[in-house]
Structures are given as structure tokens and as C-alpha cells.
Design a protein around this motif. Sequence first.
Motif, short mmCIF file in Angstrom:
data_model
loop_
_atom_site.label_atom_id
_atom_site.label_comp_id
_atom_site.label_asym_id
_atom_site.label_seq_id
_atom_site.Cartn_x
_atom_site.Cartn_y
_atom_site.Cartn_z
N PHE A 119 0.83 -1.20 0.00
CA PHE A 119 0.00 0.00 0.00
C PHE A 119 0.87 1.25 0.00
CE2 PHE A 119 -2.06 3.39 2.45
CZ PHE A 119 -3.16 3.63 1.65
N MET A 120 1.87 1.26 0.86
CA MET A 120 2.76 2.43 0.93
C MET A 120 3.53 2.61 -0.38
SD MET A 120 2.01 3.89 3.64
CE MET A 120 3.23 5.17 3.52
N ARG A 121 3.95 1.51 -0.96
CA ARG A 121 4.66 1.59 -2.25
C ARG A 121 3.73 2.16 -3.32
NH1 ARG A 121 6.48 -1.74 -6.58
NH2 ARG A 121 5.23 -3.51 -5.94
N ALA A 122 2.45 1.75 -3.28
CA ALA A 122 1.48 2.27 -4.25
C ALA A 122 1.29 3.77 -4.08
CB ALA A 122 0.15 1.54 -4.07
N VAL A 123 1.15 4.22 -2.84
CA VAL A 123 0.96 5.64 -2.57
C VAL A 123 2.16 6.44 -3.08
CG1 VAL A 123 0.81 7.37 -0.73
CG2 VAL A 123 -0.59 5.29 -0.62
N HIS A 124 3.36 6.00 -2.77
CA HIS A 124 4.56 6.73 -3.20
C HIS A 124 4.70 6.73 -4.73
CE1 HIS A 124 6.19 7.60 0.74
NE2 HIS A 124 5.84 6.37 1.11
N THR A 125 4.33 5.63 -5.35
CA THR A 125 4.42 5.55 -6.81
C THR A 125 3.45 6.52 -7.47
OG1 THR A 125 5.06 3.22 -6.68
CG2 THR A 125 4.21 3.99 -8.79
N VAL A 126 2.22 6.55 -7.00
CA VAL A 126 1.21 7.45 -7.58
C VAL A 126 1.55 8.91 -7.29
CG1 VAL A 126 -1.24 8.09 -7.46
CG2 VAL A 126 -0.59 5.68 -7.61
N LEU A 127 2.06 9.18 -6.10
CA LEU A 127 2.46 10.56 -5.78
C LEU A 127 3.60 11.04 -6.68
CD1 LEU A 127 2.26 10.64 -1.88
CD2 LEU A 127 0.80 11.86 -3.52
N ALA A 128 4.36 10.11 -7.22
CA ALA A 128 5.43 10.46 -8.15
C ALA A 128 4.93 10.51 -9.60
CB ALA A 128 6.57 9.45 -8.03
N TRP A 129 3.59 10.50 -9.76
CA TRP A 129 2.94 10.56 -11.07
C TRP A 129 3.31 9.38 -11.96
CZ3 TRP A 129 -1.05 13.68 -11.68
CH2 TRP A 129 -1.16 14.78 -10.84
N ARG A 130 3.48 8.22 -11.33
CA ARG A 130 3.72 6.99 -12.09
C ARG A 130 2.57 6.03 -11.85
NH1 ARG A 130 8.82 6.95 -9.31
NH2 ARG A 130 8.16 4.93 -8.54
N ARG A 131 2.32 5.18 -12.81
CA ARG A 131 1.23 4.21 -12.71
C ARG A 131 1.64 3.06 -11.81
NH1 ARG A 131 -2.07 3.01 -17.84
NH2 ARG A 131 -3.11 4.80 -16.99
N PHE A 132 0.69 2.60 -10.97
CA PHE A 132 0.95 1.48 -10.07
C PHE A 132 -0.12 0.42 -10.28
CE2 PHE A 132 0.39 -1.04 -6.32
CZ PHE A 132 1.69 -1.36 -5.97
N VAL A 133 0.33 -0.84 -10.37
CA VAL A 133 -0.58 -1.98 -10.45
C VAL A 133 -0.10 -3.01 -9.45
CG1 VAL A 133 -1.47 -3.82 -11.94
CG2 VAL A 133 -1.02 -1.56 -12.90
N SER A 134 -1.03 -3.57 -8.66
CA SER A 134 -0.68 -4.59 -7.67
C SER A 134 0.17 -5.68 -8.28
CB SER A 134 -1.95 -5.25 -7.12
OG SER A 134 -2.55 -4.45 -6.17
N ALA A 135 1.11 -6.15 -7.49
CA ALA A 135 1.99 -7.23 -7.94
C ALA A 135 1.20 -8.46 -8.35
CB ALA A 135 3.00 -7.56 -6.86
N THR A 136 0.11 -8.73 -7.66
CA THR A 136 -0.69 -9.91 -8.00
C THR A 136 -1.32 -9.79 -9.38
OG1 THR A 136 -2.61 -8.96 -6.88
CG2 THR A 136 -1.25 -10.49 -5.61
N LEU A 137 -1.54 -8.58 -9.85
CA LEU A 137 -2.12 -8.38 -11.17
C LEU A 137 -1.06 -8.12 -12.23
CD1 LEU A 137 -5.18 -6.19 -10.23
CD2 LEU A 137 -5.16 -8.59 -10.86
N SER A 138 0.03 -7.45 -11.86
CA SER A 138 1.06 -7.15 -12.85
C SER A 138 1.73 -8.43 -13.33
CB SER A 138 2.09 -6.18 -12.30
OG SER A 138 2.76 -6.74 -11.19
N GLY A 139 1.81 -9.43 -12.47
CA GLY A 139 2.36 -10.72 -12.88
C GLY A 139 1.40 -11.48 -13.76
N ASP A 140 0.16 -11.00 -13.87
CA ASP A 140 -0.87 -11.65 -14.67
C ASP A 140 -0.95 -11.04 -16.07
OD1 ASP A 140 -2.91 -13.47 -15.06
OD2 ASP A 140 -4.44 -12.24 -14.13
N GLY A 141 0.09 -10.31 -16.45
CA GLY A 141 0.14 -9.72 -17.78
C GLY A 141 -0.52 -8.36 -17.88
N LEU A 142 -0.85 -7.76 -16.75
CA LEU A 142 -1.47 -6.44 -16.76
C LEU A 142 -0.38 -5.40 -16.66
CD1 LEU A 142 -4.01 -4.69 -16.69
CD2 LEU A 142 -4.00 -4.90 -14.23
N GLY A 143 -0.11 -4.75 -17.76
CA GLY A 143 0.91 -3.71 -17.80
C GLY A 143 0.44 -2.58 -18.67
N ASP A 144 1.29 -1.59 -18.87
CA ASP A 144 0.90 -0.43 -19.67
C ASP A 144 0.43 -0.82 -21.07
OD1 ASP A 144 1.35 1.33 -17.64
OD2 ASP A 144 3.40 1.77 -18.24
N GLY A 145 1.08 -1.81 -21.67
CA GLY A 145 0.69 -2.24 -23.01
C GLY A 145 -0.73 -2.77 -23.06
#
Length: 89
Positions: A30-56
Amino acid sequence: MASPQKQYAINVLRAGAFGYLAKDQAPEEFMRAVHTVLAWRRFVSATLSGDGLGDGALDEPTDQPLHAGLSQREFQILCKLAVGRSVSR
């Protein structure tokens, strides 16, 4: 076919959200997500990013209508709202 959680994540990210965090994640994630979004970068949970969910996956053009990813109930609510009806009826 995408899992319901993955489909929901895709929908909210395509709608403009900067991040999606699955509710079963650790507080550190959760804290990693908050810091990532505050830096204006996209964040996706690790459980979903490993499932092929990425920017593409978010930017791929599709020939399906925008409402195609909605559940049946979500589509019913959308139709009610579109004609000015209450959702609870």
C-alpha cells in the motif's frame, strides 16, 4: 478471459486512475502504491502485474464497445443512470 478483478483494474486504469491495488495486499505494498502514484507513475498490484497487466495491456486498441467489460449488473446500472432513473429501483 480476464479474471473479474483484472478486468476491473483494466477498466479503472483506462478510465484514468493512476493505480490499482488489490485489497489483499500487505501494508508495505500500500505504501509503495501511494509513493508511486504521488510520483505521477502508474501502479498496479503485484498480483495483477504478474498476470500480464501492464501499460501495453491498457493501451491496446480494441474494437469492442467501452461497456463490453462491464458485468451484467454494472451494465444495468449504467442503463438506468443514462435515462435518469434511480439505481435502487
